[in-house]
Design a protein around this motif. Sequence first.
Motif, mmCIF file in Angstrom:
data_model
loop_
_atom_site.group_PDB
_atom_site.id
_atom_site.type_symbol
_atom_site.label_atom_id
_atom_site.label_comp_id
_atom_site.label_asym_id
_atom_site.label_seq_id
_atom_site.Cartn_x
_atom_site.Cartn_y
_atom_site.Cartn_z
ATOM 1 N N LYS A 150 -8.658 8.973 5.678
ATOM 2 C CA LYS A 150 -8.258 7.621 5.233
ATOM 3 C C LYS A 150 -7.997 6.690 6.406
ATOM 4 O O LYS A 150 -7.614 7.134 7.484
ATOM 5 C CB LYS A 150 -6.957 7.736 4.428
ATOM 6 C CG LYS A 150 -7.131 8.413 3.091
ATOM 7 C CD LYS A 150 -6.919 7.423 1.990
ATOM 8 C CE LYS A 150 -7.051 8.100 0.632
ATOM 9 N NZ LYS A 150 -7.285 7.143 -0.426
ATOM 10 N N LYS A 151 -8.146 5.418 6.153
ATOM 11 C CA LYS A 151 -7.722 4.416 7.146
ATOM 12 C C LYS A 151 -6.205 4.362 7.112
ATOM 13 O O LYS A 151 -5.614 3.879 6.141
ATOM 14 C CB LYS A 151 -8.225 3.041 6.710
ATOM 15 C CG LYS A 151 -9.558 2.648 7.287
ATOM 16 C CD LYS A 151 -9.633 1.124 7.314
ATOM 17 C CE LYS A 151 -10.839 0.575 6.626
ATOM 18 N NZ LYS A 151 -10.788 -0.856 6.390
ATOM 19 N N ALA A 152 -5.583 4.859 8.159
ATOM 20 C CA ALA A 152 -4.123 4.994 8.120
ATOM 21 C C ALA A 152 -3.425 4.087 9.123
ATOM 22 O O ALA A 152 -3.897 3.899 10.246
ATOM 23 C CB ALA A 152 -3.735 6.444 8.395
ATOM 24 N N GLY A 205 -5.125 -3.824 6.906
ATOM 25 C CA GLY A 205 -6.310 -3.341 6.205
ATOM 26 C C GLY A 205 -6.292 -1.828 6.029
ATOM 27 O O GLY A 205 -7.248 -1.249 5.511
ATOM 28 N N ALA A 206 -5.203 -1.187 6.432
ATOM 29 C CA ALA A 206 -5.085 0.259 6.238
ATOM 30 C C ALA A 206 -4.970 0.575 4.746
ATOM 31 O O ALA A 206 -4.573 -0.272 3.950
ATOM 32 C CB ALA A 206 -3.859 0.788 6.976
ATOM 33 N N GLU A 207 -5.321 1.816 4.395
ATOM 34 C CA GLU A 207 -5.216 2.225 2.982
ATOM 35 C C GLU A 207 -3.865 2.868 2.690
ATOM 36 O O GLU A 207 -3.398 2.867 1.557
ATOM 37 C CB GLU A 207 -6.318 3.239 2.650
ATOM 38 C CG GLU A 207 -7.709 2.674 2.749
ATOM 39 C CD GLU A 207 -8.760 3.782 2.777
ATOM 40 O OE1 GLU A 207 -9.420 3.987 1.738
ATOM 41 O OE2 GLU A 207 -8.901 4.455 3.819
ATOM 42 N N VAL A 208 -3.279 3.487 3.710
ATOM 43 C CA VAL A 208 -1.989 4.156 3.534
ATOM 44 C C VAL A 208 -1.125 3.927 4.768
ATOM 45 O O VAL A 208 -1.632 3.679 5.860
ATOM 46 C CB VAL A 208 -2.133 5.697 3.365
ATOM 47 C CG1 VAL A 208 -2.741 6.049 2.026
ATOM 48 C CG2 VAL A 208 -2.934 6.299 4.508
ATOM 49 N N HIS A 215 -6.124 3.610 12.425
ATOM 50 C CA HIS A 215 -6.493 2.228 12.149
ATOM 51 C C HIS A 215 -5.453 1.270 12.732
ATOM 52 O O HIS A 215 -5.780 0.217 13.258
ATOM 53 C CB HIS A 215 -6.599 2.044 10.637
ATOM 54 C CG HIS A 215 -7.035 0.668 10.252
ATOM 55 N ND1 HIS A 215 -8.321 0.234 10.455
ATOM 56 C CD2 HIS A 215 -6.335 -0.372 9.738
ATOM 57 C CE1 HIS A 215 -8.407 -1.024 10.049
ATOM 58 N NE2 HIS A 215 -7.223 -1.422 9.614
ATOM 59 N N ALA A 247 0.595 -2.928 6.276
ATOM 60 C CA ALA A 247 -0.124 -3.242 5.043
ATOM 61 C C ALA A 247 -1.174 -4.325 5.289
ATOM 62 O O ALA A 247 -2.260 -4.286 4.717
ATOM 63 C CB ALA A 247 0.859 -3.684 3.965
ATOM 64 N N ILE A 291 0.866 -1.184 0.000
ATOM 65 C CA ILE A 291 0.000 0.000 0.000
ATOM 66 C C ILE A 291 0.903 1.235 0.000
ATOM 67 O O ILE A 291 2.069 1.130 0.379
ATOM 68 C CB ILE A 291 -0.983 0.047 1.207
ATOM 69 C CG1 ILE A 291 -0.228 -0.039 2.537
ATOM 70 C CG2 ILE A 291 -2.021 -1.060 1.122
ATOM 71 C CD1 ILE A 291 -1.132 0.147 3.752
#
Length: 317
Positions: A244-246, A289-292, A260, A286, A227
Amino acid sequence: MTGTDIHTAAYLLKHGKLVAVPTETVYGLAGNALNEQAAASIFKVKNRPAFDPLILHVHNLEQMKRYGRASGKLLESLVSEFCPGPVTFVLPKKDVVPDIVTSGLDTVALRIPDHPLTLELLQLLDFPLAAPSANPFGYTSPTTAKHVGDLLGDDIHYILDGGPCRVGIESTIIQITEDDEIEILRLGGLSVEEIERAAGQPVKTVSGSSSKPAAPGMLESHYNPGIPVYLDKLSELTKDFSGKKAAVISFRTPPDGDFHHTEILSKEGDLTEAARNLFAALRRSAASGAEVVLAQTVPDTGLGRAVNDRLKRAAVR
Ligand code: TXA
Ligand code: MG
């Protein structure tokens, strides 16, 4: 299959198969360096470009001299001070080393890894092990047997489990020039300060250009955890990515806010511990499930320099 049997590993390697081996830095994807077919399968399994040469692993200086032209007191003293240990020497290559291993260069990279299982394994073999980090090209390097299994498990015959890696980032790559200057081609598990202290002289870090790096595999973008990674002040990043989910990777203290996923590299502020935790932290971030991934650099001294080098490359898109 994963296990701790060096005889199984030796048997497979003698028959040209690939085995993942533990080292103090990261796990390696090993094959007989003198067998072109084995070397070719390393490139294939890793999806590694042919221009990126492999490091040869041996168990003592005498073996090193079989494959590289080692001369001069400086090399001998660095080897006796630091080997086995997280350092690789680039030497003029001898003809026994196949060109595929060195990507056609007239130099060869050699190191003596500091891991009891792999050192014992090397003593059972009459050939050196070519072993790049056991990850697909461009991705984060594995620091446990399980990481290797997750990344490449289907493609390798045996994973020799030596526990989590003590150092956690790859070896420092050194070249000694004809006039006895020391050049660092890749920052890594042995700090610049330690090398300078032992050598009693300053060393130069050469990075080359981004399209032609000093170590051919040191591309600008590397260590991708899967990610996007952003590197800046955490207080800025956490504002920019508030929607964002970070996953946040911090050096010593948890950042303000609710995230997150959070990773602390070293509560004590110990750069050696931070280096050991870095790749696993990227991987867990990664997998969370985080986006960044949001990260900031660590103090730029000792192993901190190598940690920052890895973070910067992980953040290049
Ligand atoms: O700690 C390590 O060095 C780990 C463990 C498994 O030993 N290995 C490792 O290998 O990091 P790899 O393949 O991921 O990285 C090897 C680096 C590449 O950047 C490659 O370009 C460079 O070493 N290299 C190999 N031979 C070279 C040479 N003759 N001259 C300059 N750089 C070389
Ligand atoms: Mg690598």
